[in-house]
Design a protein around this motif. Structure first.
Motif, PDB file in Angstrom:
ATOM      1  N   ARG A   1       1.493-110.697 -22.918  1.00 55.53           N
ATOM      2  CA  ARG A   1       0.112-110.223 -22.944  1.00 55.53           C
ATOM      3  C   ARG A   1       0.109-108.710 -22.824  1.00 55.53           C
ATOM      4  O   ARG A   1       0.599-108.154 -21.839  1.00 55.53           O
ATOM      5  CB  ARG A   1      -0.730-110.830 -21.822  1.00 55.53           C
ATOM      6  CG  ARG A   1      -2.210-110.501 -21.998  1.00 55.53           C
ATOM      7  CD  ARG A   1      -3.092-111.162 -20.974  1.00 55.53           C
ATOM      8  NE  ARG A   1      -3.181-110.389 -19.739  1.00 55.53           N
ATOM      9  CZ  ARG A   1      -4.251-110.374 -18.953  1.00 55.53           C
ATOM     10  NH1 ARG A   1      -5.317-111.092 -19.268  1.00 55.53           N
ATOM     11  NH2 ARG A   1      -4.258-109.686 -17.835  1.00 55.53           N
ATOM     12  N   LEU A   2      -0.433-108.081 -23.849  1.00 55.48           N
ATOM     13  CA  LEU A   2      -0.558-106.625 -23.858  1.00 55.48           C
ATOM     14  C   LEU A   2      -1.929-106.217 -23.321  1.00 55.48           C
ATOM     15  O   LEU A   2      -2.903-106.948 -23.473  1.00 55.48           O
ATOM     16  CB  LEU A   2      -0.389-106.079 -25.273  1.00 55.48           C
ATOM     17  CG  LEU A   2       0.861-106.507 -26.034  1.00 55.48           C
ATOM     18  CD1 LEU A   2       0.900-105.812 -27.399  1.00 55.48           C
ATOM     19  CD2 LEU A   2       2.115-106.224 -25.241  1.00 55.48           C
ATOM     20  N   SER A   3      -1.957-105.048 -22.715  1.00 56.34           N
ATOM     21  CA  SER A   3      -3.207-104.485 -22.216  1.00 56.34           C
ATOM     22  C   SER A   3      -3.395-103.084 -22.751  1.00 56.34           C
ATOM     23  O   SER A   3      -2.425-102.363 -22.980  1.00 56.34           O
ATOM     24  CB  SER A   3      -3.206-104.433 -20.685  1.00 56.34           C
ATOM     25  OG  SER A   3      -3.079-105.702 -20.112  1.00 56.34           O
ATOM     26  N   CYS A   4      -4.634-102.715 -22.935  1.00 52.75           N
ATOM     27  CA  CYS A   4      -4.978-101.362 -23.352  1.00 52.75           C
ATOM     28  C   CYS A   4      -6.169-100.936 -22.502  1.00 52.75           C
ATOM     29  O   CYS A   4      -7.269-101.471 -22.671  1.00 52.75           O
ATOM     30  CB  CYS A   4      -5.327-101.326 -24.825  1.00 52.75           C
ATOM     31  SG  CYS A   4      -6.068 -99.787 -25.371  1.00 52.75           S
ATOM     32  N   ALA A   5      -5.936-100.010 -21.600  1.00 53.52           N
ATOM     33  CA  ALA A   5      -6.975 -99.591 -20.661  1.00 53.52           C
ATOM     34  C   ALA A   5      -7.472 -98.198 -20.996  1.00 53.52           C
ATOM     35  O   ALA A   5      -6.669 -97.264 -21.149  1.00 53.52           O
ATOM     36  CB  ALA A   5      -6.430 -99.616 -19.240  1.00 53.52           C
ATOM     37  N   ALA A   6      -8.763 -98.075 -21.104  1.00 48.57           N
ATOM     38  CA  ALA A   6      -9.379 -96.770 -21.338  1.00 48.57           C
ATOM     39  C   ALA A   6      -9.835 -96.182 -20.014  1.00 48.57           C
ATOM     40  O   ALA A   6     -10.350 -96.905 -19.145  1.00 48.57           O
ATOM     41  CB  ALA A   6     -10.566 -96.917 -22.286  1.00 48.57           C
TER      42      ALA A   6
ATOM     43  N   ILE B   1     -17.711 -98.004 -25.133  1.00 51.45           N
ATOM     44  CA  ILE B   1     -16.567 -98.328 -25.989  1.00 51.45           C
ATOM     45  C   ILE B   1     -17.018 -99.312 -27.046  1.00 51.45           C
ATOM     46  O   ILE B   1     -17.636-100.330 -26.719  1.00 51.45           O
ATOM     47  CB  ILE B   1     -15.404 -98.916 -25.170  1.00 51.45           C
ATOM     48  CG1 ILE B   1     -14.971 -97.934 -24.087  1.00 51.45           C
ATOM     49  CG2 ILE B   1     -14.223 -99.246 -26.082  1.00 51.45           C
ATOM     50  CD1 ILE B   1     -13.883 -98.482 -23.165  1.00 51.45           C
ATOM     51  N   TYR B   2     -16.715 -99.015 -28.273  1.00 48.45           N
ATOM     52  CA  TYR B   2     -17.136 -99.865 -29.376  1.00 48.45           C
ATOM     53  C   TYR B   2     -15.964-100.720 -29.826  1.00 48.45           C
ATOM     54  O   TYR B   2     -15.322-101.367 -29.000  1.00 48.45           O
ATOM     55  CB  TYR B   2     -17.740 -99.001 -30.475  1.00 48.45           C
ATOM     56  CG  TYR B   2     -18.912 -98.181 -29.972  1.00 48.45           C
ATOM     57  CD1 TYR B   2     -18.762 -96.846 -29.583  1.00 48.45           C
ATOM     58  CD2 TYR B   2     -20.173 -98.760 -29.824  1.00 48.45           C
ATOM     59  CE1 TYR B   2     -19.828 -96.119 -29.086  1.00 48.45           C
ATOM     60  CE2 TYR B   2     -21.249 -98.029 -29.330  1.00 48.45           C
ATOM     61  CZ  TYR B   2     -21.072 -96.715 -28.961  1.00 48.45           C
ATOM     62  OH  TYR B   2     -22.127 -95.997 -28.454  1.00 48.45           O
ATOM     63  N   THR B   3     -15.678-100.728 -31.092  1.00 53.87           N
ATOM     64  CA  THR B   3     -14.622-101.588 -31.602  1.00 53.87           C
ATOM     65  C   THR B   3     -13.257-101.182 -31.063  1.00 53.87           C
ATOM     66  O   THR B   3     -12.938 -99.995 -30.999  1.00 53.87           O
ATOM     67  CB  THR B   3     -14.606-101.534 -33.141  1.00 53.87           C
ATOM     68  OG1 THR B   3     -15.880-102.003 -33.625  1.00 53.87           O
ATOM     69  CG2 THR B   3     -13.500-102.397 -33.698  1.00 53.87           C
ATOM     70  N   MET B   4     -12.475-102.189 -30.702  1.00 57.74           N
ATOM     71  CA  MET B   4     -11.110-101.963 -30.229  1.00 57.74           C
ATOM     72  C   MET B   4     -10.169-102.755 -31.115  1.00 57.74           C
ATOM     73  O   MET B   4     -10.455-103.900 -31.481  1.00 57.74           O
ATOM     74  CB  MET B   4     -10.977-102.385 -28.766  1.00 57.74           C
ATOM     75  CG  MET B   4     -11.972-101.708 -27.838  1.00 57.74           C
ATOM     76  SD  MET B   4     -11.775-102.143 -26.100  1.00 57.74           S
ATOM     77  CE  MET B   4     -10.475-100.988 -25.612  1.00 57.74           C
TER      78      MET B   4
ATOM     79  N   SER C   1      -9.011-110.037 -26.664  1.00 55.30           N
ATOM     80  CA  SER C   1     -10.172-110.159 -25.782  1.00 55.30           C
ATOM     81  C   SER C   1     -10.435-108.805 -25.135  1.00 55.30           C
ATOM     82  O   SER C   1      -9.642-107.869 -25.292  1.00 55.30           O
ATOM     83  CB  SER C   1      -9.921-111.227 -24.706  1.00 55.30           C
ATOM     84  OG  SER C   1      -8.819-110.869 -23.888  1.00 55.30           O
ATOM     85  N   ARG C   2     -11.549-108.718 -24.421  1.00 59.05           N
ATOM     86  CA  ARG C   2     -11.849-107.466 -23.744  1.00 59.05           C
ATOM     87  C   ARG C   2     -12.610-107.745 -22.459  1.00 59.05           C
ATOM     88  O   ARG C   2     -13.337-108.727 -22.353  1.00 59.05           O
ATOM     89  CB  ARG C   2     -12.642-106.522 -24.645  1.00 59.05           C
ATOM     90  CG  ARG C   2     -13.988-107.007 -25.074  1.00 59.05           C
ATOM     91  CD  ARG C   2     -14.550-106.133 -26.201  1.00 59.05           C
ATOM     92  NE  ARG C   2     -14.966-104.821 -25.732  1.00 59.05           N
ATOM     93  CZ  ARG C   2     -15.253-103.801 -26.553  1.00 59.05           C
ATOM     94  NH1 ARG C   2     -15.142-103.956 -27.869  1.00 59.05           N
ATOM     95  NH2 ARG C   2     -15.632-102.625 -26.050  1.00 59.05           N
ATOM     96  N   ASP C   3     -12.408-106.847 -21.509  1.00 61.41           N
ATOM     97  CA  ASP C   3     -13.137-106.883 -20.251  1.00 61.41           C
ATOM     98  C   ASP C   3     -13.896-105.567 -20.173  1.00 61.41           C
ATOM     99  O   ASP C   3     -13.312-104.524 -19.859  1.00 61.41           O
ATOM    100  CB  ASP C   3     -12.163-107.032 -19.082  1.00 61.41           C
ATOM    101  CG  ASP C   3     -12.866-107.168 -17.735  1.00 61.41           C
ATOM    102  OD1 ASP C   3     -14.018-106.698 -17.612  1.00 61.41           O
ATOM    103  OD2 ASP C   3     -12.268-107.720 -16.816  1.00 61.41           O
TER     104      ASP C   3
ATOM    105  N   ASN D   1     -13.031-101.684 -18.989  1.00 59.82           N
ATOM    106  CA  ASN D   1     -12.732-100.839 -20.154  1.00 59.82           C
ATOM    107  C   ASN D   1     -11.364-101.164 -20.737  1.00 59.82           C
ATOM    108  O   ASN D   1     -10.592-100.273 -21.111  1.00 59.82           O
ATOM    109  CB  ASN D   1     -12.796 -99.351 -19.787  1.00 59.82           C
ATOM    110  CG  ASN D   1     -14.210 -98.880 -19.516  1.00 59.82           C
ATOM    111  OD1 ASN D   1     -15.173 -99.478 -19.991  1.00 59.82           O
ATOM    112  ND2 ASN D   1     -14.347 -97.819 -18.761  1.00 59.82           N
ATOM    113  N   THR D   2     -11.060-102.444 -20.821  1.00 58.88           N
ATOM    114  CA  THR D   2      -9.728-102.883 -21.215  1.00 58.88           C
ATOM    115  C   THR D   2      -9.805-103.953 -22.296  1.00 58.88           C
ATOM    116  O   THR D   2     -10.682-104.822 -22.244  1.00 58.88           O
ATOM    117  CB  THR D   2      -8.973-103.431 -20.000  1.00 58.88           C
ATOM    118  OG1 THR D   2      -8.844-102.392 -19.021  1.00 58.88           O
ATOM    119  CG2 THR D   2      -7.588-103.923 -20.386  1.00 58.88           C
TER     120      THR D   2
END
Length: 121
Positions: A19-24, A31-34, A70-72, A76-77
């Protein structure tokens, strides 16, 4: 200053999961499209999956049914759950996001630094 940080990569055997994560982080208004991309050695960057601010998802045919984006929004992830991995999934995975920082009406694109995924026995 807004930045994206990708994490969660590693070495996994064929058939395994990551599982990869990308945190802003930073002064973010919205935050719009990721989107997740990947780039294998010697190959062009490949689109993997996208999730809109409303939660609509789209996947490349090569990962459909195996990967889930998915997003949370509270964190902001965005996440990329990758199952049934095979060697062809090896590469550096990058997150890209359209973000509107605080105190501006401008929306810019930001990219994470990437995280290496290696699928090998």
């Amino acid at each position: 200053q807004v930045q994206l940080v990708d994490s969660g990569g590693g070495l996994v055997q064929p058939g395994g999961s990551l599982r990869l994560s990308c945190a802003a982080s930073g002064n973010i208004f919205s935050i719009y499209t990721m989107t997740w991309y990947r780039q294998a050695p010697g190959k062009q960057r490949e689109w993997v999956a996208t999730i809109t601010s409303g939660g609509t998802t789209n996947y490349a045919d090569s990962v459909k049914g195996r990967f889930t984006i998915s997003r949370d929004n509270a964190k902001n992830t965005t996440y990329l759950q990758m199952n049934s991995l095979n060697p062809e999934d090896t590469g550096v995975y990058y997150c890209n996001a359209y973000i509107r920082p605080m105190a501006t009406t401008r929306v810019d694109t930001y990219r994470g630094q990437g995280t290496q995924v290696t699928v090998s026995s």
